[in-house]
Design a protein around this motif. Structure first.
Motif, PDB file in Angstrom:
ATOM      1  N   PHE A 189       0.834  -1.210   0.000  1.00  0.00           N
ATOM      2  CA  PHE A 189       0.000   0.000   0.000  1.00  0.00           C
ATOM      3  C   PHE A 189       0.868   1.259   0.000  1.00  0.00           C
ATOM      4  O   PHE A 189       0.649   2.186  -0.778  1.00  0.00           O
ATOM      5  CB  PHE A 189      -0.911  -0.040   1.235  1.00  0.00           C
ATOM      6  CG  PHE A 189      -1.710   1.202   1.481  1.00  0.00           C
ATOM      7  CD1 PHE A 189      -2.865   1.449   0.752  1.00  0.00           C
ATOM      8  CD2 PHE A 189      -1.324   2.118   2.453  1.00  0.00           C
ATOM      9  CE1 PHE A 189      -3.631   2.592   0.996  1.00  0.00           C
ATOM     10  CE2 PHE A 189      -2.073   3.264   2.699  1.00  0.00           C
ATOM     11  CZ  PHE A 189      -3.226   3.501   1.970  1.00  0.00           C
ATOM     12  N   LEU A 190       1.885   1.261   0.865  1.00  0.00           N
ATOM     13  CA  LEU A 190       2.736   2.452   0.978  1.00  0.00           C
ATOM     14  C   LEU A 190       3.540   2.685  -0.297  1.00  0.00           C
ATOM     15  O   LEU A 190       3.747   3.827  -0.713  1.00  0.00           O
ATOM     16  CB  LEU A 190       3.682   2.322   2.183  1.00  0.00           C
ATOM     17  CG  LEU A 190       3.014   2.412   3.558  1.00  0.00           C
ATOM     18  CD1 LEU A 190       4.003   2.029   4.660  1.00  0.00           C
ATOM     19  CD2 LEU A 190       2.453   3.810   3.817  1.00  0.00           C
ATOM     20  N   THR A 191       3.979   1.584  -0.915  1.00  0.00           N
ATOM     21  CA  THR A 191       4.738   1.722  -2.161  1.00  0.00           C
ATOM     22  C   THR A 191       3.866   2.356  -3.235  1.00  0.00           C
ATOM     23  O   THR A 191       4.292   3.263  -3.946  1.00  0.00           O
ATOM     24  CB  THR A 191       5.222   0.334  -2.641  1.00  0.00           C
ATOM     25  OG1 THR A 191       5.939  -0.270  -1.549  1.00  0.00           O
ATOM     26  CG2 THR A 191       6.144   0.445  -3.832  1.00  0.00           C
ATOM     27  N   ARG A 192       2.629   1.865  -3.332  1.00  0.00           N
ATOM     28  CA  ARG A 192       1.719   2.433  -4.330  1.00  0.00           C
ATOM     29  C   ARG A 192       1.395   3.892  -3.998  1.00  0.00           C
ATOM     30  O   ARG A 192       1.303   4.743  -4.878  1.00  0.00           O
ATOM     31  CB  ARG A 192       0.408   1.619  -4.398  1.00  0.00           C
ATOM     32  CG  ARG A 192       0.603   0.201  -4.873  1.00  0.00           C
ATOM     33  CD  ARG A 192       0.121  -0.096  -6.293  1.00  0.00           C
ATOM     34  NE  ARG A 192      -0.665   0.930  -6.933  1.00  0.00           N
ATOM     35  CZ  ARG A 192      -1.986   0.886  -7.099  1.00  0.00           C
ATOM     36  NH1 ARG A 192      -2.685  -0.142  -6.651  1.00  0.00           N
ATOM     37  NH2 ARG A 192      -2.615   1.855  -7.717  1.00  0.00           N
ATOM     38  N   ALA A 193       1.241   4.180  -2.697  1.00  0.00           N
ATOM     39  CA  ALA A 193       0.955   5.566  -2.289  1.00  0.00           C
ATOM     40  C   ALA A 193       2.140   6.467  -2.636  1.00  0.00           C
ATOM     41  O   ALA A 193       1.961   7.613  -3.063  1.00  0.00           O
ATOM     42  CB  ALA A 193       0.655   5.622  -0.800  1.00  0.00           C
ATOM     43  N   GLU A 194       3.334   5.921  -2.496  1.00  0.00           N
ATOM     44  CA  GLU A 194       4.522   6.704  -2.844  1.00  0.00           C
ATOM     45  C   GLU A 194       4.555   6.980  -4.350  1.00  0.00           C
ATOM     46  O   GLU A 194       4.846   8.102  -4.783  1.00  0.00           O
ATOM     47  CB  GLU A 194       5.794   5.957  -2.413  1.00  0.00           C
ATOM     48  CG  GLU A 194       7.049   6.781  -2.628  1.00  0.00           C
ATOM     49  CD  GLU A 194       8.322   6.088  -2.159  1.00  0.00           C
ATOM     50  OE1 GLU A 194       8.266   4.879  -1.838  1.00  0.00           O
ATOM     51  OE2 GLU A 194       9.359   6.763  -2.134  1.00  0.00           O
ATOM     52  N   ASP A 195       4.217   5.942  -5.140  1.00  0.00           N
ATOM     53  CA  ASP A 195       4.171   6.115  -6.598  1.00  0.00           C
ATOM     54  C   ASP A 195       3.197   7.226  -6.988  1.00  0.00           C
ATOM     55  O   ASP A 195       3.396   7.923  -7.978  1.00  0.00           O
ATOM     56  CB  ASP A 195       3.734   4.810  -7.296  1.00  0.00           C
ATOM     57  CG  ASP A 195       4.768   3.705  -7.119  1.00  0.00           C
ATOM     58  OD1 ASP A 195       5.914   4.039  -6.764  1.00  0.00           O
ATOM     59  OD2 ASP A 195       4.420   2.527  -7.330  1.00  0.00           O
TER      60      ASP A 195
END
Lengths: 160, 339
Positions: free
Chosen positions: B220-226
């Motif tokens: 989730f955090l990786t996608r939010a960072e993207d």
């Protein structure tokens, strides 16, 4: 009907095309509709809209139709009537918190939106529903808005 | 630095710093770059303020803000705005939770103004559990707004100083606005977009649902960072101790939206002292999420284990030696001894 509602979501792309063509046709006939009078058309059109959308989407006639931005899945069938996405209570596998046997309306909406040409509209925050519109025709409201906008744009042109 | 040099008497608002929206300690802690700890106070089934204070005291020295839940689980309790008003009187920093289940937009906007007038600086905007979950399933669910439109409404009150109707306010509520996220529930792919939508609507901090699945949180955090979201919001990850394998299985079945992997349940089932193991597991999750990019704190919800919060926070070390404000600590400063 629940099965038909699910079918509509599965065929969101088709319904999007059909609706876009239908809306364009209605906007094109705005002068005629205006001549008849939107007020006068309200009752019969709302009755037809209720019949068609009721069958396809279990439409609740909120009068502020969002189907085009909700994957052809009516958000008013969410037991919390959420208009901007799922609550935090979605069960594993995408089932509803309140009605565990029903698919989460928003999980379905997301699937539908993935098929649609303008599906990313599901990400935009929607307005709170104007509850006074309950029972009224969304079709006519949208067509009148677009038609009036076209009229005033044309007026602006001729004034130049 | 948990007590600021310009701290007024407890109960009075702090000066609002440049770039801040609220007069609250919670926003200051986050914007100062500290790792924050928040917790949840279950409002009592009582009209006695002392019961509220007794519950708040359990967290002294371990938390930066206390969420007052709003009829959580659709069960009736003392109202969240009243709990918050009691807490601000003696200097605590509460997070007012407002759900859309019980009030329409007229009542909600009035409540936001009332809360802010009572010194509330933080607002968490929630949809709310369905009435079927609680002790009054016969009640009428309202849901006039949803969590996103509630955020937009609160932001409008604060930034434009007007009601949804457009009518102006004479003085806007200075609130640090928050929303919830559930990175662990379906539709998983959409959750980062849902976060983006809440940020666009006004969310400045996020408190998540219970995290028992750190890999899912990482995705989730990786996608939010993207999506460029991590710079725009302070994320506090929801954590909590599970009492036993049996209670974990019950939560999994009965509390919608809480995702507990099998491995967690097996670990509790195999433990000699399940309760202690549950707390240990919670501490481990706190430590692990504290290392993740974009995580600015934890929201420790220790339902029926509130007395363990101070110990769990201490043994996790996430505060890195910092002691959050508490009434006793404030007293020390006022008396002129060491802060």
């Amino acid at each position: 009907m629940y099965a038909l509602r699910l079918w509509s979501t599965r065929n969101a792309r088709l319904l999007e095309r059909v609706y876009d063509a239908f809306e364009s046709a209605l906007v094109a006939s705005h002068p005629v509709l205006k001549a008849i009078g939107y007020q006068r058309l309200e009752k019969p059109v709302a009755a037809v809209e209720k019949l068609v959308k009721g069958a396809l989407f279990d439409c609740q006639m909120c009068g502020a139709c969002a189907l085009s931005r909700t994957g052809m899945t009516c958000p008013m069938n969410c037991p919390k009537q959420l208009r901007n996405g799922p609550c935090g209570g979605v069960r594993d596998g995408g089932f509803c918190e309140v009605k565990p046997d029903m698919r989460c309306v928003w999980a379905e909406a997301y699937q539908g939106s993935l098929q649609m040409a303008k599906g990313t509209a599901i990400r935009d925050p929607g307005e709170p529903v104007d509850r006074r519109l309950q029972g009224s025709s969304s079709w006519l409201r949208v067509v009148k808005q677009r038609g009036d906008a076209k009229d005033s744009a044309a007026q602006g042109e001729s004034a130049k | 630095m948990s007590v600021f040099a310009d701290e007024p008497h407890p109960g009075l608002p702090l000066p609002i710093l440049p770039g801040h929206v609220s007069a609250g300690r919670f926003e200051r802690v986050l914007r100062a770059g500290h790792f924050a700890v928040t917790t949840e106070l279950a409002p009592p089934d009582s009209a006695d303020p002392e019961e509220v204070y007794a519950r708040a005291r359990l967290f002294d020295g371990a938390v930066d803000a206390i969420n007052a839940t709003d009829g959580s689980g659709a069960n009736c309790h003392m109202s969240s705005v009243a709990v918050c008003a009691l807490l601000t009187r003696i200097g605590y920093s509460p997070v007012l939770q407002i759900s859309c289940r019980d009030r329409n937009r007229i009542a909600i906007q009035g409540e936001i103004l009332g809360g802010a007038a009572m010194g509330v600086c933080n607002l968490l905007c929630l949809s709310g559990d369905g009435v079927q979950a609680g002790d009054h399933p016969q009640a009428k669910p309202v849901f006039d707004l949803d969590s996103t439109t509630l955020l937009a409404t609160a932001k409008r009150l604060r930034d434009e100083a007007r009601f949804e109707s457009g009518r102006p306010l004479t003085s806007p509520p200075r609130l640090f606005l928050g929303g919830a996220a559930n990175p662990f529930a379906d539709p998983l792919d959409w959750q980062p977009w849902r976060l983006a939508q809440k940020i666009a609507a006004g969310a400045q901090f996020i408190q998540t649902q219970y995290c028992y699945d750190v890999p899912r949180l990482k995705t989730f955090l990786t996608r939010a960072e993207d999506l460029g979201l991590l710079e725009k919001v302070f994320i506090l990850v929801g954590v909590g101790p599970l009492a036993s394998a049996k209670s974990a299985e019950w939560i999994r079945k009965a509390v919608p939206g809480v995702h507990i992997p099998d491995a967690i349940i097996r670990r509790l089932a195999g433990a000699e002292k399940p309760k202690a193991e549950g707390r240990k597991l919670c501490v481990e999750i706190m430590q692990e999420v504290a290392t993740l990019k974009g995580v600015h704190g934890v929201h420790l919800m220790a339902y029926k284990q509130e007395d363990a919060v101070v110990d769990m926070v201490a043994s996790s070390g996430v505060l890195k030696g910092r002691t959050p404000w508490s009434p006793a600590r404030s007293q020390t400063l006022i008396e002129g001894t060491s802060p």
